[in-house]
Design an enzyme around this catalytic site. Structure first.
Site, PDB file in Angstrom:
ATOM      1  N   HIS A   1      -3.047 -17.939  -8.574  1.00 28.96           N
ATOM      2  CA  HIS A   1      -1.793 -17.353  -8.089  1.00 28.96           C
ATOM      3  C   HIS A   1      -1.220 -18.269  -7.016  1.00 28.96           C
ATOM      4  O   HIS A   1      -1.414 -18.068  -5.825  1.00 28.96           O
ATOM      5  CB  HIS A   1      -2.077 -15.958  -7.523  1.00 28.96           C
ATOM      6  CG  HIS A   1      -0.846 -15.248  -7.053  1.00 28.96           C
ATOM      7  ND1 HIS A   1       0.228 -15.000  -7.872  1.00 28.96           N
ATOM      8  CD2 HIS A   1      -0.523 -14.721  -5.846  1.00 28.96           C
ATOM      9  CE1 HIS A   1       1.154 -14.340  -7.182  1.00 28.96           C
ATOM     10  NE2 HIS A   1       0.723 -14.178  -5.953  1.00 28.96           N
TER      11      HIS A   1
ATOM     12  N   GLY B   1       0.823  -1.218   0.000  1.00 28.56           N
ATOM     13  CA  GLY B   1       0.000   0.000   0.000  1.00 28.56           C
ATOM     14  C   GLY B   1       0.853   1.263   0.000  1.00 28.56           C
ATOM     15  O   GLY B   1       0.595   2.210  -0.754  1.00 28.56           O
TER      16      GLY B   1
ATOM     17  N   ARG C   1       0.426 -19.625   0.776  1.00 30.49           N
ATOM     18  CA  ARG C   1      -0.573 -18.567   0.605  1.00 30.49           C
ATOM     19  C   ARG C   1      -1.906 -19.004   1.226  1.00 30.49           C
ATOM     20  O   ARG C   1      -2.648 -18.188   1.749  1.00 30.49           O
ATOM     21  CB  ARG C   1      -0.756 -18.253  -0.880  1.00 30.49           C
ATOM     22  CG  ARG C   1       0.466 -17.567  -1.505  1.00 30.49           C
ATOM     23  CD  ARG C   1       0.235 -17.259  -2.971  1.00 30.49           C
ATOM     24  NE  ARG C   1       1.371 -16.576  -3.590  1.00 30.49           N
ATOM     25  CZ  ARG C   1       2.344 -17.185  -4.248  1.00 30.49           C
ATOM     26  NH1 ARG C   1       2.355 -18.491  -4.356  1.00 30.49           N
ATOM     27  NH2 ARG C   1       3.318 -16.485  -4.794  1.00 30.49           N
TER      28      ARG C   1
ATOM     29  N   ASN D   1      -7.358 -13.697   6.433  1.00 24.56           N
ATOM     30  CA  ASN D   1      -7.600 -12.632   5.461  1.00 24.56           C
ATOM     31  C   ASN D   1      -9.046 -12.585   4.981  1.00 24.56           C
ATOM     32  O   ASN D   1      -9.540 -11.517   4.600  1.00 24.56           O
ATOM     33  CB  ASN D   1      -6.626 -12.764   4.289  1.00 24.56           C
ATOM     34  CG  ASN D   1      -5.213 -12.366   4.703  1.00 24.56           C
ATOM     35  OD1 ASN D   1      -5.011 -11.844   5.798  1.00 24.56           O
ATOM     36  ND2 ASN D   1      -4.243 -12.604   3.851  1.00 24.56           N
TER      37      ASN D   1
ATOM     38  N   ARG E   1       7.134 -11.343 -13.876  1.00 25.38           N
ATOM     39  CA  ARG E   1       8.252 -12.137 -13.343  1.00 25.38           C
ATOM     40  C   ARG E   1       8.825 -13.042 -14.422  1.00 25.38           C
ATOM     41  O   ARG E   1      10.046 -13.115 -14.603  1.00 25.38           O
ATOM     42  CB  ARG E   1       7.758 -12.974 -12.150  1.00 25.38           C
ATOM     43  CG  ARG E   1       7.584 -12.139 -10.895  1.00 25.38           C
ATOM     44  CD  ARG E   1       6.936 -12.919  -9.765  1.00 25.38           C
ATOM     45  NE  ARG E   1       7.106 -12.207  -8.493  1.00 25.38           N
ATOM     46  CZ  ARG E   1       6.375 -12.437  -7.410  1.00 25.38           C
ATOM     47  NH1 ARG E   1       5.412 -13.352  -7.431  1.00 25.38           N
ATOM     48  NH2 ARG E   1       6.599 -11.766  -6.304  1.00 25.38           N
TER      49      ARG E   1
HETATM   50  O1  TXD Z   1       0.417 -10.997  -6.474  1.00 26.59           O
HETATM   51  C1  TXD Z   1      -0.146 -10.792  -5.433  1.00 26.59           C
HETATM   52  N1  TXD Z   1      -1.472 -10.726  -5.402  1.00 26.59           N
HETATM   53  C2  TXD Z   1       0.595 -10.605  -4.193  1.00 26.59           C
HETATM   54  C3  TXD Z   1      -0.140 -10.604  -2.954  1.00 26.59           C
HETATM   55  C4  TXD Z   1       1.996 -10.397  -4.175  1.00 26.59           C
HETATM   56  C5  TXD Z   1       2.629 -10.133  -3.000  1.00 26.59           C
HETATM   57  C6  TXD Z   1       1.948 -10.048  -1.722  1.00 26.59           C
HETATM   58  N2  TXD Z   1       0.573 -10.397  -1.776  1.00 26.59           N
HETATM   59  C7  TXD Z   1      -0.282 -10.234  -0.602  1.00 26.59           C
HETATM   60  O2  TXD Z   1      -0.596  -8.846  -0.440  1.00 26.59           O
HETATM   61  C8  TXD Z   1       0.297 -10.615   0.739  1.00 26.59           C
HETATM   62  O3  TXD Z   1       0.273 -11.999   0.922  1.00 26.59           O
HETATM   63  C9  TXD Z   1      -0.646  -9.875   1.660  1.00 26.59           C
HETATM   64  O4  TXD Z   1      -1.845 -10.616   1.839  1.00 26.59           O
HETATM   65  C10 TXD Z   1      -0.972  -8.596   0.908  1.00 26.59           C
HETATM   66  C11 TXD Z   1      -0.290  -7.342   1.444  1.00 26.59           C
HETATM   67  O5  TXD Z   1       1.095  -7.488   1.437  1.00 26.59           O
HETATM   68  P1  TXD Z   1       2.058  -6.411   2.175  1.00 26.59           P
HETATM   69  O6  TXD Z   1       3.430  -6.843   1.938  1.00 26.59           O
HETATM   70  O7  TXD Z   1       1.635  -5.031   1.821  1.00 26.59           O
HETATM   71  O8  TXD Z   1       1.672  -6.711   3.681  1.00 26.59           O
HETATM   72  P2  TXD Z   1       1.811  -5.736   4.948  1.00 26.59           P
HETATM   73  O9  TXD Z   1       2.990  -4.835   4.829  1.00 26.59           O
HETATM   74  O10 TXD Z   1       1.695  -6.587   6.167  1.00 26.59           O
HETATM   75  O11 TXD Z   1       0.514  -4.815   4.840  1.00 26.59           O
HETATM   76  C12 TXD Z   1      -0.749  -5.296   5.119  1.00 26.59           C
HETATM   77  C13 TXD Z   1      -1.417  -4.227   5.902  1.00 26.59           C
HETATM   78  C14 TXD Z   1      -0.795  -3.989   7.286  1.00 26.59           C
HETATM   79  O12 TXD Z   1      -0.346  -2.656   7.393  1.00 26.59           O
HETATM   80  C15 TXD Z   1      -1.938  -4.280   8.270  1.00 26.59           C
HETATM   81  O13 TXD Z   1      -1.951  -3.406   9.385  1.00 26.59           O
HETATM   82  C16 TXD Z   1      -3.120  -4.025   7.357  1.00 26.59           C
HETATM   83  O14 TXD Z   1      -2.778  -4.592   6.102  1.00 26.59           O
HETATM   84  N3  TXD Z   1      -4.366  -4.569   7.823  1.00 26.59           N
HETATM   85  C17 TXD Z   1      -5.518  -3.921   7.637  1.00 26.59           C
HETATM   86  N4  TXD Z   1      -5.800  -2.776   7.013  1.00 26.59           N
HETATM   87  C18 TXD Z   1      -7.072  -2.389   6.982  1.00 26.59           C
HETATM   88  N5  TXD Z   1      -8.046  -3.094   7.557  1.00 26.59           N
HETATM   89  C19 TXD Z   1      -7.819  -4.268   8.170  1.00 26.59           C
HETATM   90  N6  TXD Z   1      -8.816  -4.974   8.730  1.00 26.59           N
HETATM   91  C20 TXD Z   1      -6.485  -4.725   8.234  1.00 26.59           C
HETATM   92  N7  TXD Z   1      -5.895  -5.812   8.761  1.00 26.59           N
HETATM   93  C21 TXD Z   1      -4.594  -5.715   8.502  1.00 26.59           C
END
Ligand code: TXD
Length: 313
Positions: free
Chosen positions: A176, A15, A89, A96, A152
């Site tokens: 995926h 994000g 995953r 999630n 990739r």
């Molecule tokens: O190709 C793809 N689709 C992907 C997916 C490639 C790489 C990573 N992929 C997945 O993306 C990974 O397995 C995770 O499920 C997500 C997000 O990865 P990211 O690396 O950004 O994870 P982070 O840094 O942990 O960020 C997730 C944020 C974190 O800040 C939490 O506090 C927040 O999600 N979070 C929430 N935000 C809003 N609302 C709720 N309920 C919530 N719960 C956790």
């Protein structure tokens, strides 16, 4: 024309990176939302303060209130828990799903006209859940994975051939996960079909590396999963929608009979524009590829069945 609003639900690694690149691209104003109090506000302010050298007027705000999704043109959902070494995953499924449910209900209430790009893993199951919970039209709810998996593969082909990565086009279909399907005959290198430049044996090695590429990064980082490339791939999809580009790319889209599957999200080539998924392209695969696709879609189906049961229960 009114400025577009892009909500980023989840202000973690992906994000935050999306917010920075969106500011550079000036596609619309950005609201970063996360449950962690202070973090989205801090990241937003940090990027805001860099706008002079970035040469941008984009406004980025941070919030811990889901109501701030309201009225968004695009919502990119990365909220969730990422993988740690040793986790698949699918281990993320239950945690999630609860998060996607909350976000989906809020989108339904406050941003029913949005284009929703789900990034959270397990991707194909989460985007399926998002469409069901939000009730948005399926063409407006997509999953980001194919753009990344294809990028990739293109990267590995470019590295192997010693050519520029932006001259390589590749297509990776299916779910995926480890069963994703890299297509040998659908890679082009500056317009030249890959079979004229690389043996199938070498390609098969790169295809295995592609299916394991996420895990390769998880093992290197040790504290989370890939985020730079997932961020820019998500933006490619948002851009296709906001600029009505009619981009041909692979994403998780709801199948309604294409490739022999129904009511299932899976990675397929689509045309993406102002209507969201404007068309699913059905390409001709050989028997081996068809079987691999069916296996991959079958793996997604198991997770989707779990979600269906959970939603009924
Ligand atoms: O190709 C793809 N689709 C992907 C997916 C490639 C790489 C990573 N992929 C997945 O993306 C990974 O397995 C995770 O499920 C997500 C997000 O990865 P990211 O690396 O950004 O994870 P982070 O840094 O942990 O960020 C997730 C944020 C974190 O800040 C939490 O506090 C927040 O999600 N979070 C929430 N935000 C809003 N609302 C709720 N309920 C919530 N719960 C956790």
């Amino acid at each position: 024309m009114a400025r577009k609003k892009i909500a980023l639900v989840g202000a973690g690694q992906i994000g935050g990176t999306i917010a920075l690149v969106l500011a550079q691209k000036q596609l619309g104003d950005v609201v970063l939302i996360d449950v962690v109090e202070g973090m989205p506000q801090g990241k937003a302010l940090d990027i805001m303060e860099g706008r002079l050298p970035l040469n941008t007027g984009t406004i980025i705000t941070g919030s811990s209130d889901f109501n701030d999704i309201a009225g968004s043109d695009v919502v990119i959902v990365t909220a969730g828990v990422p993988r740690k070494p040793g986790m698949t995953r699918d281990d993320l499924l239950s945690i999630n799903f609860d998060i996607i449910k909350k976000v989906g209900e809020m989108i339904k209430k406050t941003a029913p006209n949005a284009f929703v790009i789900v990034v959270t893993n397990p991707l194909d199951a989460m985007v399926y859940a998002m469409q069901k919970v939000s009730g948005l039209p399926p063409e407006k709810v997509v999953g980001m994975a194919g753009v990344l998996d294809s990028s990739r593969l293109a990267c590995f082909v470019a590295m192997e051939l010693g050519v520029s990565a932006d001259d390589v086009q590749a297509t990776v279909l299916g779910g995926h996960g480890p069963t994703m399907v890299s297509l040998y005959n659908f890679v082009s290198v500056g317009g030249i079909p890959l079979p004229q430049l690389m043996s199938k044996e070498k390609f098969d090695e790169l295809s295995v590396r592609t299916a394991e590429a996420g895990t390769e990064i998880v093992n290197l980082l040790k504290t989370g999963s890939a985020y730079y490339s997932p961020a820019v791939c998500s933006i490619r999809m948002a851009e296709a929608y906001l600029l009505d580009k009619k981009s041909v790319l692979t994403c998780a889209a709801l199948l309604t009979g294409q490739y022999g599957f129904k009511d299932l999200y899976c990675g397929v080539p689509v045309v993406m524009g102002a209507g969201g998924v404007e068309k699913i392209l059905e390409i001709q695969m050989n028997d081996e590829e068809k079987a691999a696709f069916a296996k991959s879609a079958g793996a997604v189906k198991e997770l989707v069945d779990w979600i269906d049961a959970k939603m009924k229960g």
